[in-house]
Design a protein around this motif. Structure first.
Motif, PDB file in Angstrom:
ATOM      1  N   GLY A 227      11.375   0.519 -18.360  1.00  0.00           N
ATOM      2  CA  GLY A 227      10.140   0.957 -17.719  1.00  0.00           C
ATOM      3  C   GLY A 227       9.558  -0.101 -16.810  1.00  0.00           C
ATOM      4  N   PRO A 228       8.439   0.229 -16.152  1.00  0.00           N
ATOM      5  CA  PRO A 228       7.830  -0.708 -15.216  1.00  0.00           C
ATOM      6  C   PRO A 228       7.200  -1.906 -15.905  1.00  0.00           C
ATOM      7  CG  PRO A 228       6.535   1.313 -15.364  1.00  0.00           C
ATOM      8  CD  PRO A 228       7.762   1.518 -16.192  1.00  0.00           C
ATOM      9  N   THR A 229       7.223  -3.021 -15.219  1.00  0.00           N
ATOM     10  CA  THR A 229       6.753  -4.316 -15.720  1.00  0.00           C
ATOM     11  C   THR A 229       6.025  -5.003 -14.571  1.00  0.00           C
ATOM     12  OG1 THR A 229       8.822  -4.356 -16.971  1.00  0.00           O
ATOM     13  CG2 THR A 229       7.568  -6.379 -16.939  1.00  0.00           C
ATOM     14  N   PHE A 230       5.056  -5.835 -14.907  1.00  0.00           N
ATOM     15  CA  PHE A 230       4.180  -6.388 -13.872  1.00  0.00           C
ATOM     16  C   PHE A 230       4.007  -7.898 -14.042  1.00  0.00           C
ATOM     17  CE2 PHE A 230       3.160  -2.105 -15.154  1.00  0.00           C
ATOM     18  CZ  PHE A 230       3.091  -1.413 -13.963  1.00  0.00           C
ATOM     19  N   ARG A 231       4.118  -8.629 -12.949  1.00  0.00           N
ATOM     20  CA  ARG A 231       3.888 -10.073 -12.966  1.00  0.00           C
ATOM     21  C   ARG A 231       2.993 -10.440 -11.786  1.00  0.00           C
ATOM     22  NH1 ARG A 231       8.642 -12.252 -15.947  1.00  0.00           N
ATOM     23  NH2 ARG A 231       8.657 -10.803 -17.699  1.00  0.00           N
ATOM     24  N   ALA A 232       1.868 -11.062 -12.090  1.00  0.00           N
ATOM     25  CA  ALA A 232       0.914 -11.443 -11.039  1.00  0.00           C
ATOM     26  C   ALA A 232       1.205 -12.856 -10.535  1.00  0.00           C
ATOM     27  CB  ALA A 232      -0.515 -11.334 -11.573  1.00  0.00           C
ATOM     28  N   GLU A 233       2.482 -13.090 -10.237  1.00  0.00           N
ATOM     29  CA  GLU A 233       2.862 -14.405  -9.704  1.00  0.00           C
ATOM     30  C   GLU A 233       2.825 -14.332  -8.179  1.00  0.00           C
ATOM     31  OE1 GLU A 233       6.761 -14.650 -11.281  1.00  0.00           O
ATOM     32  OE2 GLU A 233       6.117 -15.336 -13.262  1.00  0.00           O
ATOM     33  N   ASN A 234       2.311 -15.364  -7.554  1.00  0.00           N
ATOM     34  CA  ASN A 234       2.251 -15.378  -6.087  1.00  0.00           C
ATOM     35  C   ASN A 234       3.601 -15.833  -5.538  1.00  0.00           C
ATOM     36  OD1 ASN A 234       1.240 -15.097  -3.549  1.00  0.00           O
ATOM     37  ND2 ASN A 234       0.130 -17.030  -3.541  1.00  0.00           N
ATOM     38  N   SER A 235       4.624 -15.020  -5.784  1.00  0.00           N
ATOM     39  CA  SER A 235       5.999 -15.386  -5.424  1.00  0.00           C
ATOM     40  C   SER A 235       6.455 -14.568  -4.226  1.00  0.00           C
ATOM     41  CB  SER A 235       6.948 -15.141  -6.603  1.00  0.00           C
ATOM     42  OG  SER A 235       6.613 -15.974  -7.680  1.00  0.00           O
ATOM     43  N   ASN A 236       6.433 -15.182  -3.060  1.00  0.00           N
ATOM     44  CA  ASN A 236       6.932 -14.508  -1.860  1.00  0.00           C
ATOM     45  C   ASN A 236       8.384 -14.900  -1.635  1.00  0.00           C
ATOM     46  OD1 ASN A 236       5.184 -12.728  -0.250  1.00  0.00           O
ATOM     47  ND2 ASN A 236       3.728 -14.407  -0.474  1.00  0.00           N
ATOM     48  N   THR A 237       9.267 -14.408  -2.477  1.00  0.00           N
ATOM     49  CA  THR A 237      10.680 -14.760  -2.369  1.00  0.00           C
ATOM     50  C   THR A 237      11.509 -13.483  -2.302  1.00  0.00           C
ATOM     51  OG1 THR A 237      11.440 -14.695  -4.673  1.00  0.00           O
ATOM     52  CG2 THR A 237      10.138 -16.629  -4.015  1.00  0.00           C
ATOM     53  N   PRO A 238      12.778 -13.594  -1.876  1.00  0.00           N
ATOM     54  CA  PRO A 238      13.643 -12.393  -1.833  1.00  0.00           C
ATOM     55  C   PRO A 238      14.080 -11.920  -3.220  1.00  0.00           C
ATOM     56  CG  PRO A 238      14.512 -14.185  -0.449  1.00  0.00           C
ATOM     57  CD  PRO A 238      13.454 -14.765  -1.299  1.00  0.00           C
ATOM     58  N   ARG A 239      13.624 -12.605  -4.298  1.00  0.00           N
ATOM     59  CA  ARG A 239      14.087 -12.280  -5.655  1.00  0.00           C
ATOM     60  C   ARG A 239      12.956 -11.822  -6.575  1.00  0.00           C
ATOM     61  NH1 ARG A 239      15.334 -16.706  -8.205  1.00  0.00           N
ATOM     62  NH2 ARG A 239      16.866 -15.885  -9.654  1.00  0.00           N
ATOM     63  N   HIS A 240      11.714 -11.755  -6.053  1.00  0.00           N
ATOM     64  CA  HIS A 240      10.576 -11.452  -6.924  1.00  0.00           C
ATOM     65  C   HIS A 240       9.760 -10.270  -6.420  1.00  0.00           C
ATOM     66  CE1 HIS A 240      11.403 -15.634  -8.193  1.00  0.00           C
ATOM     67  NE2 HIS A 240      10.936 -15.217  -9.344  1.00  0.00           N
ATOM     68  N   LEU A 241       9.300  -9.451  -7.360  1.00  0.00           N
ATOM     69  CA  LEU A 241       8.368  -8.360  -7.090  1.00  0.00           C
ATOM     70  C   LEU A 241       7.210  -8.454  -8.072  1.00  0.00           C
ATOM     71  CD1 LEU A 241      10.902  -5.403  -6.747  1.00  0.00           C
ATOM     72  CD2 LEU A 241       9.459  -6.268  -4.897  1.00  0.00           C
ATOM     73  N   ALA A 242       6.057  -7.919  -7.700  1.00  0.00           N
ATOM     74  CA  ALA A 242       4.916  -7.888  -8.619  1.00  0.00           C
ATOM     75  C   ALA A 242       5.027  -6.712  -9.584  1.00  0.00           C
ATOM     76  CB  ALA A 242       3.608  -7.803  -7.831  1.00  0.00           C
ATOM     77  N   GLU A 243       5.715  -5.653  -9.158  1.00  0.00           N
ATOM     78  CA  GLU A 243       5.985  -4.487 -10.019  1.00  0.00           C
ATOM     79  C   GLU A 243       7.482  -4.218  -9.958  1.00  0.00           C
ATOM     80  OE1 GLU A 243       3.603  -0.806  -9.526  1.00  0.00           O
ATOM     81  OE2 GLU A 243       5.533   0.190  -9.326  1.00  0.00           O
ATOM     82  N   PHE A 244       8.126  -4.256 -11.102  1.00  0.00           N
ATOM     83  CA  PHE A 244       9.566  -4.027 -11.151  1.00  0.00           C
ATOM     84  C   PHE A 244       9.900  -3.325 -12.461  1.00  0.00           C
ATOM     85  CE2 PHE A 244       8.487  -8.134 -12.840  1.00  0.00           C
ATOM     86  CZ  PHE A 244       9.267  -8.304 -13.969  1.00  0.00           C
ATOM     87  N   TRP A 245      11.164  -2.966 -12.635  1.00  0.00           N
ATOM     88  CA  TRP A 245      11.582  -2.239 -13.839  1.00  0.00           C
ATOM     89  C   TRP A 245      12.456  -3.139 -14.701  1.00  0.00           C
ATOM     90  CZ3 TRP A 245      11.028   3.255 -15.019  1.00  0.00           C
ATOM     91  CH2 TRP A 245      10.052   3.868 -14.217  1.00  0.00           C
ATOM     92  N   MET A 246      12.250  -3.041 -16.000  1.00  0.00           N
ATOM     93  CA  MET A 246      13.003  -3.892 -16.932  1.00  0.00           C
ATOM     94  C   MET A 246      13.703  -3.030 -17.972  1.00  0.00           C
ATOM     95  SD  MET A 246      12.704  -7.467 -17.090  1.00  0.00           S
ATOM     96  CE  MET A 246      11.986  -8.124 -18.590  1.00  0.00           C
ATOM     97  N   ILE A 247      14.899  -3.475 -18.341  1.00  0.00           N
ATOM     98  CA  ILE A 247      15.634  -2.892 -19.468  1.00  0.00           C
ATOM     99  C   ILE A 247      15.639  -3.959 -20.553  1.00  0.00           C
ATOM    100  CG2 ILE A 247      17.851  -1.995 -20.293  1.00  0.00           C
ATOM    101  CD1 ILE A 247      17.335  -2.125 -16.584  1.00  0.00           C
ATOM    102  N   GLU A 248      15.134  -3.617 -21.729  1.00  0.00           N
ATOM    103  CA  GLU A 248      15.025  -4.616 -22.801  1.00  0.00           C
ATOM    104  C   GLU A 248      15.531  -4.053 -24.127  1.00  0.00           C
ATOM    105  OE1 GLU A 248      11.436  -7.535 -21.904  1.00  0.00           O
ATOM    106  OE2 GLU A 248      10.721  -5.465 -21.924  1.00  0.00           O
ATOM    107  N   PRO A 249      16.803  -4.270 -24.442  1.00  0.00           N
ATOM    108  CA  PRO A 249      17.288  -3.888 -25.768  1.00  0.00           C
ATOM    109  C   PRO A 249      16.886  -4.916 -26.818  1.00  0.00           C
ATOM    110  CG  PRO A 249      19.082  -4.777 -24.448  1.00  0.00           C
ATOM    111  CD  PRO A 249      17.874  -4.791 -23.581  1.00  0.00           C
ATOM    112  N   GLU A 250      16.604  -4.457 -28.017  1.00  0.00           N
ATOM    113  CA  GLU A 250      16.347  -5.333 -29.172  1.00  0.00           C
ATOM    114  C   GLU A 250      17.161  -4.794 -30.345  1.00  0.00           C
ATOM    115  OE1 GLU A 250      14.482  -8.146 -29.642  1.00  0.00           O
ATOM    116  OE2 GLU A 250      14.024  -8.229 -27.496  1.00  0.00           O
TER     117      GLU A 250
END
Length: 463
Positions: A227-250
């Motif tokens: 599902g969607p995941t959010f990081r409020a990092e001021n990262s203006n890079t080609p590898r970072h988004l403020a809203e992205f999707w994560m798969i997390e198995p446990e």
């Protein structure tokens, strides 16, 4: 007449000689006073269907509205094509223009557009060949993820998007509040009075579903979130988004080795599934953007990943003679350039690094007996660097409590998480895969903003 999707129409086969109804958007129109050719696409495939208008049946005026970007319904006979580039085509008998597109203002005319320009018109870019291909690959990869975990007997768990806990301890969270920002209620100490807020406490958008995922795993055995995941990092890079999707198995009863085995099997499965089910789109992206794409994808599937400790990795980097922008030393949080050197130049295959210094990893990771390192594992890929991060989780109550106190994490937010170590604790592990990084790798694109339909990053929340 029932519509035939273009993905089915371009195969020809049994449709040859049949009357068909096709609908889509015009990519191009060309021809002369005798015959006109329209390339039609409905988004179901990278391939266009050629529509042939015999000008003895149609007059030029009636075709005037058929311009690039306009939408059509065409009824005609499917025939074998004599021309190059397609094995079949539709001889138009009648058509209807659903929507016109003014050639003076429609921005996607028949010419190359830069990816930067297309980011500014993200509401229209899915209509281009490039973004149609990317979004179909993305959809197929999402299906592969659910398919893999279902076949392995995992249960799909939906963890909350609004949370009061900061899983990573990084603090880069988007706050969720209904308080009036121009007149915040205050406590006697002058702090914001969150008891007056909607949830009665400070809340934020989640940075990870992992902690709640562990609760699921220690009840259901093996779960995954997606599902969607959010990081409020001021990262203006080609590898970072403020809203992205994560798969997390446990997974309960998994140690670090089980975790690495699952991560390798999982990512190979997804890439193989995409190659088998999105081949046309991947071949197009290879032709347009990355001529080594398919060989790199096949190399990942066909090679065992190298496994080595962080300490061994740092030694290789320090002895490489390579000049890096960021210094390498034991205890450093490795940068993408370090990770890519190990993968692309030293080993020439994916690498799983383990046993990182505990100071650069999260509080919940299982501590090794040397008391300096933790059972973390990062999967490193060519062109990307880290694509998966995970660990065996600390199952010992006292050790976990000690680490929480060491880092000053507020106990009021963690009591429920600690209960899993008080009541029937078990060895357990998990990892997180940033979905966009996987899509980036499989499509060969260079910027993560180009593998999600509507990217969110610092200074941008358009569309």
């Amino acid at each position: 007449m029932k519509r035939t999707k273009i993905v089915d129409a371009v195969k020809g086969g049994d449709l040859i000689g049949q009357d068909v109804c096709v609908k889509g958007w015009v990519r191009t129109r060309r021809g002369n006073k005798h015959v006109q050719f329209v390339a039609l696409n409905d988004g179901s495939t990278i391939k266009n269907l050629q529509i042939v208008f015999d000008m003895e049946k149609f007059d030029e005026e009636s075709l005037k509205a058929i311009t690039t970007g306009s939408s059509l319904c065409v009824i005609g006979k499917m025939v074998e094509s004599m021309g190059k580039g397609q094995n079949c085509e539709v001889q138009a008998e009648k058509f209807e223009v659903y929507g016109t597109a003014d050639p003076n203002t429609y921005p996607l005319q028949k010419k190359g557009h830069s990816l930067e320009f297309l980011r500014d018109i993200a509401h229209l870019r899915p209509r281009t060949n490039t973004f149609g291909a990317i979004l179909r690959v993305r959809s197929i990869l999402a299906y592969a993820i659910h398919k893999f975990f279902n076949e392995k007997g995992f249960f799909y768990l939906n963890t909350p998007l609004i949370t009061a806990s900061d899983c990573e301890g990084a603090g880069a969270m988007f706050q969720v509040t209904t308080l009036p920002l121009n007149n915040l209620p205050k406590t006697e100490d002058g702090d914001v009075d969150y008891s007056k807020d909607f949830f009665g406490k400070a809340t934020a958008l989640t940075v990870s579903g992992q902690l709640e995922g562990e609760l699921g795993a220690t009840a259901l055995g093996a779960i995954y979130t997606f599902g969607p995941t959010f990081r409020a990092e001021n990262s203006n890079t080609p590898r970072h988004l403020a809203e992205f999707w994560m798969i997390e198995p446990e997974m309960a009863f998994y140690d670090i080795t089980d975790n690495m085995d699952l991560a390798e099997e999982f990512i190979k499965y997804c890439i193989k599934y995409a190659l088998e089910n999105a081949r046309d789109d991947i071949e197009f992206l290879q032709q347009m953007y990355d001529n080594e794409l398919i060989s790199r994808l096949e190399s990942v599937i066909n090679n065992d990943f190298v496994r080595l400790t962080y300490t061994e990795g740092v030694k290789i980097l320090m002895e490489s003679g390579q000049k890096f922008e960021f210094p390498v030393y034991w205890g450093a949080d490795l940068a993408s350039e370090h990770e890519r050197y190990l993968v692309e130049q030293h080993f020439k295959k994916p690498v799983i690094l383990t046993d990182y210094p505990k100071e650069i990893k999260a509080f919940y990771m299982k501590q090794n007996e040397d008391e300096k390192t933790v059972r973390a594992m990062d999967v490193l890929f060519p062109k990307i660097g880290e694509i998966i991060g995970g660990s065996e989780r600390e199952a010992d109550y006292d050790k976990l409590m000690g680490r929480i106190n060491e880092l000053g994490i507020p106990m009021k937010d963690m009591w429920w998480y600690l209960d899993t170590r008080k009541f029937g604790t078990v060895p357990h592990s998990g990892f997180g895969l940033g979905f966009e990084r996987l899509v980036l790798f499989v499509t060969g694109m260079a910027n993560i903003r180009d593998v999600i339909a509507f990217p969110r990053f610092p200074g941008n929340a358009e569309f």
